[in-house]
Scaffold this motif. Structure first.
Motif, PDB file in Angstrom:
ATOM      1  N   LEU A 223      -7.608   7.285  -3.115  1.00 14.27           N
ATOM      2  CA  LEU A 223      -8.436   8.193  -2.078  1.00 14.27           C
ATOM      3  C   LEU A 223      -9.238   9.170  -2.817  1.00 14.27           C
ATOM      4  O   LEU A 223      -9.140  10.218  -2.580  1.00 14.27           O
ATOM      5  CB  LEU A 223      -7.230   8.789  -1.318  1.00 14.27           C
ATOM      6  CG  LEU A 223      -6.309   8.001  -0.303  1.00 14.27           C
ATOM      7  CD1 LEU A 223      -5.199   8.896   0.244  1.00 14.27           C
ATOM      8  CD2 LEU A 223      -7.163   7.399   0.807  1.00 14.27           C
ATOM      9  N   GLY A 224      -9.895   8.584  -3.775  1.00 12.67           N
ATOM     10  CA  GLY A 224     -10.777   9.604  -4.513  1.00 12.67           C
ATOM     11  C   GLY A 224     -10.364  10.262  -5.540  1.00 12.67           C
ATOM     12  O   GLY A 224     -11.015  11.064  -6.393  1.00 12.67           O
TER      13      GLY A 224
ATOM     14  N   MET B  38       0.809  -1.210   0.231  1.00 17.53           N
ATOM     15  CA  MET B  38       0.078   0.138   0.157  1.00 17.53           C
ATOM     16  C   MET B  38       0.938   1.322  -0.068  1.00 17.53           C
ATOM     17  O   MET B  38       0.406   2.322  -0.403  1.00 17.53           O
ATOM     18  CB  MET B  38      -0.864   0.081   1.290  1.00 17.53           C
ATOM     19  CG  MET B  38      -1.893  -1.081   1.237  1.00 17.53           C
ATOM     20  SD  MET B  38      -2.902  -1.036   2.761  1.00 17.53           S
ATOM     21  CE  MET B  38      -2.723   0.552   3.401  1.00 17.53           C
ATOM     22  N   PHE B  39       2.035   1.025   0.487  1.00 14.04           N
ATOM     23  CA  PHE B  39       2.950   2.338   0.541  1.00 14.04           C
ATOM     24  C   PHE B  39       3.816   2.396  -0.655  1.00 14.04           C
ATOM     25  O   PHE B  39       4.825   1.611  -0.862  1.00 14.04           O
ATOM     26  CB  PHE B  39       3.678   2.103   1.776  1.00 14.04           C
ATOM     27  CG  PHE B  39       2.840   1.961   3.051  1.00 14.04           C
ATOM     28  CD1 PHE B  39       2.026   2.887   3.412  1.00 14.04           C
ATOM     29  CD2 PHE B  39       2.659   0.746   3.789  1.00 14.04           C
ATOM     30  CE1 PHE B  39       1.194   2.943   4.546  1.00 14.04           C
ATOM     31  CE2 PHE B  39       1.843   0.668   4.984  1.00 14.04           C
ATOM     32  CZ  PHE B  39       0.945   1.803   5.217  1.00 14.04           C
ATOM     33  N   PRO B  40       3.823   3.523  -1.439  1.00 16.20           N
ATOM     34  CA  PRO B  40       4.758   3.527  -2.515  1.00 16.20           C
ATOM     35  C   PRO B  40       5.679   4.273  -2.291  1.00 16.20           C
ATOM     36  O   PRO B  40       6.115   4.905  -1.283  1.00 16.20           O
ATOM     37  CB  PRO B  40       3.688   4.759  -3.342  1.00 16.20           C
ATOM     38  CG  PRO B  40       3.073   5.427  -2.393  1.00 16.20           C
ATOM     39  CD  PRO B  40       2.808   4.536  -1.360  1.00 16.20           C
ATOM     40  N   THR B  41       6.864   3.952  -3.078  1.00 12.07           N
ATOM     41  CA  THR B  41       8.037   4.978  -3.365  1.00 12.07           C
ATOM     42  C   THR B  41       7.638   6.082  -4.041  1.00 12.07           C
ATOM     43  O   THR B  41       7.415   5.981  -5.415  1.00 12.07           O
ATOM     44  CB  THR B  41       9.253   4.126  -3.894  1.00 12.07           C
ATOM     45  OG1 THR B  41       9.282   3.144  -2.756  1.00 12.07           O
ATOM     46  CG2 THR B  41      10.493   5.072  -3.847  1.00 12.07           C
TER      47      THR B  41
END
Length: 125
Positions: A84-85, A36-39
């Motif tokens: 997130l929209g 879920m956590f990008p670079t």
């Protein structure tokens, strides 16, 4: 380079910057590598595009550890992605399917235009 997936992309797509290519400087991209956590590479990337593919390179000093990439369209899946929209554009390469390259909608539309197509399905707000 290892955490975000740039090195995985480089194993298959490291290539010198094309001589004839339109480009945009100070672009932002995110690489998602099975998490879920990008670079995030915020305003640190030059992105080029032509009818055959997308080129990416980082500015110095990051370029010392991140080789230039050329991502051919014939090996790419490209389409919209909601986070997130916000509607963004996601690219995935056949030889590195575990890495999602995510860019803002405007940059994705510019890339698609260079290819001579639109992003399917159509991106809308």
């Amino acid at each position: 380079a290892n955490i975000g997936g740039w090195r995985v992309l480089a194993e298959h797509y490291a290539k010198a910057w094309p001589a004839r290519i339109d480009s945009k400087s100070f672009c932002s991209i995110s690489l998602y590598r099975s998490s879920m956590f990008p670079t995030n590479y915020n305003r640190a990337v030059e992105v080029g595009a032509n009818k055959t593919g997308v080129a990416m390179r980082l500015f110095f000093p990051f370029s010392l550890f991140h080789p230039d990439l050329f991502l051919p369209f014939d090996e790419m899946e490209i389409g919209p992605r909601k986070i997130l929209g916000f509607t963004l554009v996601e690219m995935r390469m056949k030889q590195a399917p575990g890495i999602a390259i995510v860019v803002r909608k405007a940059l994705g539309a510019w890339i698609a235009e260079a290819r001579g197509r639109t992003i399917e399905p159509t991106i809308d707000d």
